[in-house]
Design a protein around this motif. Structure first.
Motif, PDB file in Angstrom:
ATOM      1  N   GLN A  24     100.466 -15.014  -7.187  1.00  0.00           N
ATOM      2  CA  GLN A  24      99.059 -14.646  -7.151  1.00  0.00           C
ATOM      3  C   GLN A  24      98.778 -13.689  -5.999  1.00  0.00           C
ATOM      4  O   GLN A  24      98.050 -12.717  -6.139  1.00  0.00           O
ATOM      5  CB  GLN A  24      98.187 -15.890  -7.016  1.00  0.00           C
ATOM      6  N   PHE A  50      83.548  -9.951  -8.140  1.00  0.00           N
ATOM      7  CA  PHE A  50      84.810  -9.333  -8.564  1.00  0.00           C
ATOM      8  C   PHE A  50      85.972  -9.877  -7.742  1.00  0.00           C
ATOM      9  O   PHE A  50      87.030 -10.221  -8.290  1.00  0.00           O
ATOM     10  CB  PHE A  50      84.711  -7.816  -8.426  1.00  0.00           C
ATOM     11  N   GLU A  51      85.780  -9.961  -6.433  1.00  0.00           N
ATOM     12  CA  GLU A  51      86.834 -10.480  -5.560  1.00  0.00           C
ATOM     13  C   GLU A  51      87.159 -11.926  -5.906  1.00  0.00           C
ATOM     14  O   GLU A  51      88.327 -12.335  -5.921  1.00  0.00           O
ATOM     15  CB  GLU A  51      86.404 -10.368  -4.097  1.00  0.00           C
ATOM     16  N   GLN A  53      86.779 -13.447  -8.815  1.00  0.00           N
ATOM     17  CA  GLN A  53      87.415 -13.550 -10.128  1.00  0.00           C
ATOM     18  C   GLN A  53      88.847 -13.045 -10.130  1.00  0.00           C
ATOM     19  O   GLN A  53      89.690 -13.554 -10.880  1.00  0.00           O
ATOM     20  CB  GLN A  53      86.601 -12.773 -11.168  1.00  0.00           C
ATOM     21  N   THR A  54      89.133 -12.033  -9.318  1.00  0.00           N
ATOM     22  CA  THR A  54      90.441 -11.375  -9.400  1.00  0.00           C
ATOM     23  C   THR A  54      91.377 -11.675  -8.241  1.00  0.00           C
ATOM     24  O   THR A  54      92.590 -11.496  -8.367  1.00  0.00           O
ATOM     25  CB  THR A  54      90.258  -9.852  -9.471  1.00  0.00           C
ATOM     26  N   HIS A  56      91.405  -9.835  -5.697  1.00  0.00           N
ATOM     27  CA  HIS A  56      91.546  -8.561  -4.994  1.00  0.00           C
ATOM     28  C   HIS A  56      90.567  -8.503  -3.817  1.00  0.00           C
ATOM     29  O   HIS A  56      89.538  -9.171  -3.820  1.00  0.00           O
ATOM     30  CB  HIS A  56      91.256  -7.382  -5.929  1.00  0.00           C
ATOM     31  N   THR A 235      93.929  -1.143 -10.105  1.00  0.00           N
ATOM     32  CA  THR A 235      92.902  -2.050  -9.572  1.00  0.00           C
ATOM     33  C   THR A 235      91.538  -1.378  -9.587  1.00  0.00           C
ATOM     34  O   THR A 235      90.521  -2.009  -9.886  1.00  0.00           O
ATOM     35  CB  THR A 235      93.264  -2.479  -8.146  1.00  0.00           C
ATOM     36  N   GLN A 238      90.179  -1.569 -12.938  1.00  0.00           N
ATOM     37  CA  GLN A 238      89.722  -2.936 -13.197  1.00  0.00           C
ATOM     38  C   GLN A 238      88.307  -3.139 -12.645  1.00  0.00           C
ATOM     39  O   GLN A 238      87.458  -3.775 -13.285  1.00  0.00           O
ATOM     40  CB  GLN A 238      90.699  -3.923 -12.559  1.00  0.00           C
TER      41      GLN A 238
END
Length: 263
Positions: A24, A50-51, A53-54, A56, A235, A238
């Protein structure tokens, strides 16, 4: 099950857990994004989701779409600052594409934005509902603030001359550099302020008085583009898809913007 088998099984489970965690972490990326003012409020609300959920991490910066202010997006690129994704007015993005800063064909329109006006809360609300009323309001105002970015460029180079008030506004209208127009009006440094609706409506110290009349309105697309040389383009794509998703459309509308993908 013997004690040895039990210990072995536990060690295998721990090993799998560590492997999954490592995988991950390996998949998580860090991207640098810069956005201009109109999309800022929506951006600030959406990026944490977003951070989450992903996994990133998004490193954010903010600046005007056009102009030569120290924090303007073109200025930051000219200084050699590095980004993976930029979000700015369509005209500003096209200029960056022509300069070779942004990948040709990577433009994605995210939202539509219109120009509005506001005054300090509790002060008289002038009429801008018609072109004639707008012209008279501009002439009557003791001080006017407008953006140094896309909306202000339109006002000062197109609308004011079209209305025949450019000369009269030389002493009363001021271009605001590296600051929100709303902040200037809120502290009383300008009587009337013009900027993208999404940059005015969240100021609690202001009364929003409306948008420019349709016949003289400028509807601007705010668009995303991939930066040349970025190593995190997947990314960045995305994140663009996340901004286009139906799930976030209502959040975007609440910030005074019109999602393009939702229409």
């Amino acid at each position: 099950m013997t004690l040895t088998h039990h210990i072995t099984r536990r060690l295998l489970l721990v090993g799998v857990g560590l492997f999954l965690a490592a995988a991950q972490i390996a998949q998580a990326a860090e991207i640098r994004v810069i956005t201009s003012g109109a999309f800022t409020e929506a951006y600030k609300q959406l990026v944490p989701e977003f951070e989450k959920q992903t996994g990133h991490k998004v490193i954010s910066a903010f600046g005007a779409s056009v102009g030569n202010a120290p924090d303007a997006i073109p200025t930051r690129f000219s200084r050699g600052e590095k980004f993976d994704l930029i979000i700015l007015s369509d005209g500003g993005l096209e200029a960056m594409i022509k300069k070779g800063n942004v990948i040709q064909g990577s433009r994605v329109d995210l939202v539509r934005s219109q120009i509005g006006a506001a005054v300090r809360k509790g002060t008289p609300k002038p009429d801008i509902s018609t072109v004639a009323a707008l012209k008279q309001t501009l002439l009557n105002a003791k001080s006017i603030a407008y953006s140094a970015s896309a909306s202000g460029t339109y006002l000062s180079t197109e609308l004011f001359p079209k209305l025949g008030v450019a000369e009269q506004l030389k002493d009363t209208a001021k271009k605001i550099m590296s600051e929100r127009v709303g902040a200037v009006v809120a502290r009383g440094d300008a009587e009337l302020g013009f900027q993208q609706v999404s940059e005015l409506i969240y100021f609690k110290e202001l009364d929003f008085i409306g948008t420019l009349p349709e016949s003289v309105q400028q509807t601007i697309f705010f668009s995303a583009g991939l930066v040349e040389g970025s190593t995190e383009q997947d990314t960045a794509k995305q994140l663009i898809k996340f901004f286009q998703s139906p799930e976030v459309a209502e959040t975007i509308r609440q910030t005074g913007l019109d999602p393009v993908a939702a229409r």
